[in-house]
Structures are given as structure tokens and as C-alpha cells.
Design a protein around this motif. Structure first.
Motif, PDB file in Angstrom:
ATOM      1  N   UNK A 123      14.968   3.181  14.745  1.00 26.89           N
ATOM      2  CA  UNK A 123      14.251   2.954  16.217  1.00 26.89           C
ATOM      3  C   UNK A 123      15.430   1.931  16.990  1.00 26.89           C
ATOM      4  N   UNK A 124      16.221   1.451  16.316  1.00 34.76           N
ATOM      5  CA  UNK A 124      17.207   0.696  17.060  1.00 34.76           C
ATOM      6  C   UNK A 124      16.903  -0.804  17.225  1.00 34.76           C
ATOM      7  N   UNK A 125      15.951  -1.272  16.550  1.00 32.03           N
ATOM      8  CA  UNK A 125      15.727  -2.568  15.965  1.00 32.03           C
ATOM      9  C   UNK A 125      16.874  -3.026  15.246  1.00 32.03           C
ATOM     10  N   UNK A 126      17.364  -4.426  15.656  1.00 36.59           N
ATOM     11  CA  UNK A 126      18.371  -4.904  14.611  1.00 36.59           C
ATOM     12  C   UNK A 126      17.938  -6.166  14.189  1.00 36.59           C
ATOM     13  N   UNK A 127      18.315  -6.722  13.035  1.00 41.45           N
ATOM     14  CA  UNK A 127      18.017  -7.874  12.351  1.00 41.45           C
ATOM     15  C   UNK A 127      19.349  -8.379  11.361  1.00 41.45           C
ATOM     16  N   UNK A 128      19.478  -9.633  11.697  1.00 38.25           N
ATOM     17  CA  UNK A 128      20.441 -10.163  10.521  1.00 38.25           C
ATOM     18  C   UNK A 128      19.668 -11.047   9.344  1.00 38.25           C
ATOM     19  N   UNK A 129      19.921 -10.650   8.004  1.00 34.70           N
ATOM     20  CA  UNK A 129      19.443 -11.601   6.975  1.00 34.70           C
ATOM     21  C   UNK A 129      20.585 -12.298   6.393  1.00 34.70           C
ATOM     22  N   UNK A 130      20.181 -13.251   5.530  1.00 36.45           N
ATOM     23  CA  UNK A 130      21.033 -13.976   4.779  1.00 36.45           C
ATOM     24  C   UNK A 130      20.634 -14.347   3.340  1.00 36.45           C
ATOM     25  N   UNK A 131      21.498 -14.390   2.512  1.00 34.96           N
ATOM     26  CA  UNK A 131      21.008 -14.585   0.997  1.00 34.96           C
ATOM     27  C   UNK A 131      21.297 -16.340   0.930  1.00 34.96           C
ATOM     28  N   UNK A 132      20.639 -16.854   0.039  1.00 33.60           N
ATOM     29  CA  UNK A 132      20.803 -18.321  -0.067  1.00 33.60           C
ATOM     30  C   UNK A 132      20.140 -18.639  -1.486  1.00 33.60           C
ATOM     31  N   UNK A 175       0.975  -1.083  -0.011  1.00 36.06           N
ATOM     32  CA  UNK A 175       0.009   0.119   0.107  1.00 36.06           C
ATOM     33  C   UNK A 175       0.934   1.233  -0.185  1.00 36.06           C
ATOM     34  N   UNK A 176       2.076   1.120   0.236  1.00 39.11           N
ATOM     35  CA  UNK A 176       2.882   2.366   0.151  1.00 39.11           C
ATOM     36  C   UNK A 176       3.395   2.927   1.648  1.00 39.11           C
ATOM     37  N   UNK A 177       2.616   2.130   2.506  1.00 35.82           N
ATOM     38  CA  UNK A 177       2.891   2.622   3.892  1.00 35.82           C
ATOM     39  C   UNK A 177       4.318   2.018   4.465  1.00 35.82           C
ATOM     40  N   UNK A 178       5.276   2.890   4.983  1.00 37.84           N
ATOM     41  CA  UNK A 178       6.473   2.746   5.307  1.00 37.84           C
ATOM     42  C   UNK A 178       6.120   1.956   6.764  1.00 37.84           C
ATOM     43  N   UNK A 179       7.129   0.953   6.923  1.00 37.95           N
ATOM     44  CA  UNK A 179       7.373  -0.118   8.124  1.00 37.95           C
ATOM     45  C   UNK A 179       8.548   0.247   8.721  1.00 37.95           C
ATOM     46  N   UNK A 180       9.717   0.378   8.315  1.00 41.50           N
ATOM     47  CA  UNK A 180      10.878   0.299   8.717  1.00 41.50           C
ATOM     48  C   UNK A 180      11.940   1.233   7.858  1.00 41.50           C
TER      49      UNK A 180
END
Length: 121
Positions: free
Chosen positions: A92-101, A70-75
């Protein structure tokens, strides 16, 4: 006092190197430090998940935007690439780790693919 003699010897050596004229000014192109690596360039661009309902845009300046269809920003935040891993830190300080496979970016419970690629399901 042994340290004092070593320090004096290094000072004399450095002075003689400058005096010899054989050295030249150090040239550093600071523009290269801001250039994305090959791994970063491979990750940049738009990724989609959930049938296109969630979009993740990895920008060349090290920032990301995660939005809904819808175009609404999340992060919003910054990211770094280390090989096949991506480290995200939201504004906001939230962290995450992603990985490509195999062309799929796994981030939490979402699987992102490039638009037009096979389904992320």
C-alpha cells in the motif's frame, strides 16, 4: 580537440586487446544475484509478537506477510536487510524501519522474537 585524440587512443587500445586473443568471454552467473546474503538468511523466517497474536513472516524472495493470530492478513510487501536494520515497504506504500537487537526485532511499537524464544514483552 584533445578529447578526440584521447578517444582515438582508447579505441585503438581496445581494438588491440580484442585482436590479441588473450581475453576471454565474461562469465557471469546470474543465479547468484538472486541468492540471499548471510544477513538476509539470518532474518528470514517467522517472528512473533504480543504473545503470538501478531506474526511476521520474512520470506526468501524479499517479501513479508504480517498476520494476526486469527490468520487475518494485516500487511504484505517487500523488505530489505542492511546489517541489523530492516526496511519494509508495504504493497500500500506504507514504510517502516526495523532493527534487531540481541535476537529481538523491534518494529514500531512491536517487539518480535522467534517462536520458542523468550517473551517479546
Amino acid at each position: 580537440m584533445q578529447f578526440n585524440r584521447v578517444f582515438t587512443a582508447f579505441s585503438a587500445l581496445a581494438g588491440s586487446m580484442r585482436a590479441s586473443g588473450s581475453s576471454r568471454a565474461l562469465e557471469i552467473d546470474l543465479g547468484d544475484f538472486n541468492q540471499p546474503s548471510a544477513a538476509e538468511r539470518a532474518m528470514m523466517g517467522v517472528w512473533v509478537a504480543d504473545g503470538g497474536a501478531t506474526r511476521l513472516s520474512l520470506l526468501p524472495n524479499g517479501r513479508y506477510d504480517k498476520t494476526l493470530e486469527t490468520g487475518r492478513d494485516i500487511y504484505h510487501g517487500r523488505y530489505e536487510v542492511d546489517g541489523s536494520r530492516l526496511y519494509f515497504e508495504g504493497d500500500t506504500g506504507r514504510t517502516a524501519i526495523g532493527e534487531t537487537r540481541r535476537g529481538i526485532l523491534v518494529l514500531g511499537d512491536h517487539r518480535f522474537v522467534r517462536p520458542g524464544a523468550r517473551s517479546a514483552a
